[in-house]
Design a protein around this motif. Structure first.
Motif, short mmCIF file in Angstrom:
data_model
loop_
_atom_site.label_atom_id
_atom_site.label_comp_id
_atom_site.label_asym_id
_atom_site.label_seq_id
_atom_site.Cartn_x
_atom_site.Cartn_y
_atom_site.Cartn_z
N GLN A 65 2.94 -7.29 1.27
CA GLN A 65 4.23 -6.64 1.13
C GLN A 65 4.40 -6.17 -0.31
N ALA A 66 4.51 -4.87 -0.46
CA ALA A 66 4.73 -4.26 -1.77
C ALA A 66 6.23 -4.18 -2.03
N PRO A 67 6.63 -4.09 -3.28
CA PRO A 67 8.06 -4.00 -3.60
C PRO A 67 8.72 -2.83 -2.89
N GLY A 68 9.83 -3.12 -2.22
CA GLY A 68 10.57 -2.08 -1.55
C GLY A 68 9.98 -1.60 -0.24
N LYS A 69 8.92 -2.26 0.20
CA LYS A 69 8.27 -1.86 1.45
C LYS A 69 8.23 -3.01 2.43
N GLU A 70 7.99 -2.67 3.69
CA GLU A 70 7.88 -3.69 4.71
C GLU A 70 6.50 -4.34 4.64
N ARG A 71 6.44 -5.56 5.15
CA ARG A 71 5.15 -6.24 5.20
C ARG A 71 4.23 -5.49 6.17
N GLU A 72 2.96 -5.36 5.79
CA GLU A 72 2.02 -4.63 6.62
C GLU A 72 0.73 -5.41 6.81
N PHE A 73 0.06 -5.05 7.88
CA PHE A 73 -1.23 -5.67 8.22
C PHE A 73 -2.31 -5.23 7.25
N VAL A 74 -3.20 -6.17 6.90
CA VAL A 74 -4.34 -5.87 6.04
C VAL A 74 -5.66 -6.12 6.79
N ALA A 75 -5.83 -7.34 7.29
CA ALA A 75 -7.09 -7.68 7.97
C ALA A 75 -6.86 -8.89 8.86
N ALA A 76 -7.69 -9.04 9.88
CA ALA A 76 -7.60 -10.18 10.77
C ALA A 76 -8.99 -10.55 11.26
N ILE A 77 -9.14 -11.82 11.63
CA ILE A 77 -10.43 -12.32 12.08
C ILE A 77 -10.22 -13.31 13.22
N SER A 78 -11.07 -13.22 14.22
CA SER A 78 -10.97 -14.13 15.35
C SER A 78 -11.51 -15.51 14.98
#
Length: 124
Positions: free
Chosen positions: A39-52
């Motif tokens: 989550q960057a300042p002033g922005k919504e939290r966003e997906f970066v990476a995921a692993i099973s």
């Protein structure tokens, strides 16, 4: 309950690298997928990476493909995010998350547990 603690954030120049770690504790038995969000300042939290759970499947946001690598060590109940060729737009608080299923997803609403976050700042 599962507790997640991130580490490895900091200040780095553009083009540099950082490796984030996330250690899980508590009720860590069972197969669970892990993810990184930011989550960057002033922005919504966003997906970066995921692993099973098995590490067989990994997913990345388009903005980090080819630069970030997610991995995990189930014996250590840990997940990692190797971040290379960092850009100023990567500046954000990075959160580790876990979900009570072995299959990874990019949907943050499907994650059950969250860490407190670690700050990553990339200077130009």
């Amino acid at each position: 309950q599962v507790q997640l603690v991130e580490s490895g954030g900091g200040l780095v120049q553009a083009g540099g690298s950082l490796r984030l770690s996330c250690a899980a504790s508590g009720r860590t038995r069972g197969a669970y997928a892990m993810g990184w969000f930011r989550q960057a300042p002033g922005k919504e939290r966003e997906f970066v990476a995921a692993i099973s759970w098995s590490s067989a499947n990994t997913y990345y946001a388009d903005s980090v493909k080819g630069r970030f690598v997610i991995s995990r060590d189930n014996a250590k109940a840990s997940v990692y995010l190797q971040m290379n060729n960092l850009k100023p737009e990567d500046t954000a608080v990075y959160y580790c998350a876990a979900r009570g299923f072995p299959i990874a997803t990019m949907d943050q609403n499907s994650y059950d547990y969250w860490g407190q976050g670690t700050q990553v700042t990339v200077s130009s």
